[in-house]
Design an enzyme around this catalytic site. Structure first.
Site, PDB file in Angstrom:
ATOM      1  CG  ASP A 123      47.424  33.814  33.107  1.00 54.87           C
ATOM      2  OD1 ASP A 123      46.905  34.947  33.139  1.00 54.87           O
ATOM      3  OD2 ASP A 123      46.958  32.838  33.735  1.00 54.87           O
ATOM      4  CB  ILE A 124      49.385  30.809  37.215  1.00 53.38           C
ATOM      5  CG1 ILE A 124      49.985  29.662  38.001  1.00 53.38           C
ATOM      6  CG2 ILE A 124      47.971  31.124  37.651  1.00 53.38           C
ATOM      7  CD1 ILE A 124      50.253  29.996  39.468  1.00 53.38           C
ATOM      8  CG  ASN A 137      39.771  41.005  31.449  1.00 53.98           C
ATOM      9  OD1 ASN A 137      39.246  41.189  30.357  1.00 53.98           O
ATOM     10  ND2 ASN A 137      40.351  39.863  31.771  1.00 53.98           N
ATOM     11  CD  GLN A 154      41.290  44.899  37.250  1.00 53.26           C
ATOM     12  OE1 GLN A 154      40.489  45.802  37.067  1.00 53.26           O
ATOM     13  NE2 GLN A 154      42.520  45.104  37.671  1.00 53.26           N
ATOM     14  CG  HIS A 158      46.571  41.875  34.703  1.00 49.48           C
ATOM     15  ND1 HIS A 158      45.924  42.326  35.824  1.00 49.48           N
ATOM     16  CD2 HIS A 158      45.727  40.983  34.120  1.00 49.48           C
ATOM     17  CE1 HIS A 158      44.742  41.731  35.925  1.00 49.48           C
ATOM     18  NE2 HIS A 158      44.601  40.915  34.893  1.00 49.48           N
ATOM     19  CG  LEU A 159      48.744  44.045  27.484  1.00 50.84           C
ATOM     20  CD1 LEU A 159      47.364  44.519  27.017  1.00 50.84           C
ATOM     21  CD2 LEU A 159      49.853  44.854  26.799  1.00 50.84           C
ATOM     22  CG  HIS A 160      45.147  38.877  29.984  1.00 52.36           C
ATOM     23  ND1 HIS A 160      45.178  37.687  30.686  1.00 52.36           N
ATOM     24  CD2 HIS A 160      44.419  39.728  30.747  1.00 52.36           C
ATOM     25  CE1 HIS A 160      44.487  37.813  31.809  1.00 52.36           C
ATOM     26  NE2 HIS A 160      44.009  39.045  31.875  1.00 52.36           N
TER      27      HIS A 160
HETATM   28  P1  AMP Z   1      42.040  39.140  35.079  1.00 56.01           P
HETATM   29  O1  AMP Z   1      40.705  38.494  35.032  1.00 56.01           O
HETATM   30  O2  AMP Z   1      42.317  39.963  33.853  1.00 56.01           O
HETATM   31  O3  AMP Z   1      42.251  39.935  36.363  1.00 56.01           O
HETATM   32  O4  AMP Z   1      43.072  37.965  35.037  1.00 56.01           O
HETATM   33  C1  AMP Z   1      44.003  37.675  36.031  1.00 56.01           C
HETATM   34  C2  AMP Z   1      44.946  36.646  35.471  1.00 56.01           C
HETATM   35  O5  AMP Z   1      46.025  36.492  36.385  1.00 56.01           O
HETATM   36  C3  AMP Z   1      44.327  35.258  35.270  1.00 56.01           C
HETATM   37  O6  AMP Z   1      44.468  34.869  33.905  1.00 56.01           O
HETATM   38  C4  AMP Z   1      45.123  34.363  36.220  1.00 56.01           C
HETATM   39  O7  AMP Z   1      45.347  33.080  35.696  1.00 56.01           O
HETATM   40  C5  AMP Z   1      46.426  35.146  36.382  1.00 56.01           C
HETATM   41  N1  AMP Z   1      47.137  34.899  37.619  1.00 56.01           N
HETATM   42  C6  AMP Z   1      46.653  34.963  38.880  1.00 56.01           C
HETATM   43  N2  AMP Z   1      47.608  34.696  39.775  1.00 56.01           N
HETATM   44  C7  AMP Z   1      48.752  34.468  39.075  1.00 56.01           C
HETATM   45  C8  AMP Z   1      50.087  34.136  39.433  1.00 56.01           C
HETATM   46  N3  AMP Z   1      50.472  33.986  40.710  1.00 56.01           N
HETATM   47  N4  AMP Z   1      50.998  33.970  38.442  1.00 56.01           N
HETATM   48  C9  AMP Z   1      50.622  34.100  37.148  1.00 56.01           C
HETATM   49  N5  AMP Z   1      49.383  34.425  36.752  1.00 56.01           N
HETATM   50  C10 AMP Z   1      48.449  34.594  37.695  1.00 56.01           C
END
Ligand code: AMP
Ligand code: ZN
Length: 115
Positions: free
Chosen positions: A33-34, A89, A96, A102-104
């Site tokens: 995750d970024i 989420n 979300q 996506h699975l964190h």
């Molecule tokens: P969500 O709230 O579950 O949709 O979380 C989206 C996640 O994606 C967040 O934790 C962001 O930091 C992550 N994210 C967004 N863009 C990127 C990217 N280009 N590379 C890696 N992670 C990302």
């Protein structure tokens, strides 16, 4: 739809924007995750564009199962030895942000500080 040209995670799958990948096979991709919420924070995604869990069904059983089932191996490889959290989420109330399933997976001390 197998890929959405406007989707940031489809662009990562296509190699159009960079990611720190930790695992890839024909079905799924995992990368850091970024903006990590925890010392180790990866996202595991299907290569198939599914906007959210709202759009998932039993036809995605194997794909979603694989995302979950690969996570212990990845966390072991990343040196996480004391447990971790899985978070998904979904939709507006689920907060979300990226509309591609996506699975964190978050490991290390206190990964629940955010989210
Ligand atoms: P969500 O709230 O579950 O949709 O979380 C989206 C996640 O994606 C967040 O934790 C962001 O930091 C992550 N994210 C967004 N863009 C990127 C990217 N280009 N590379 C890696 N992670 C990302
Ligand atoms: Zn997508």
């Amino acid at each position: 739809m197998s890929a959405d040209p406007h989707c940031i995670f489809c662009k990562i799958v296509a190699g159009q924007i960079p990611a720190k990948k930790v695992y890839e096979d024909e079905d799924i991709l995992a990368f850091h995750d970024i903006h990590p919420w925890a010392p180790v924070h990866i996202l595991i995604i299907p290569k198939l564009h599914i906007a959210s869990m709202v759009d998932a069904g039993l036809q995605h059983q194997a794909l979603l199962g694989k995302m979950m089932a690969v996570s212990p191996q990845l966390m072991r490889e990343l040196g996480v030895t004391n447990g971790y959290r899985h978070v998904m989420n979904t939709g507006a109330d689920g907060r979300q942000e990226v509309p591609h399933v996506h699975l964190h997976v978050m490991g290390g001390p206190r990964p629940w500080l955010k989210g």
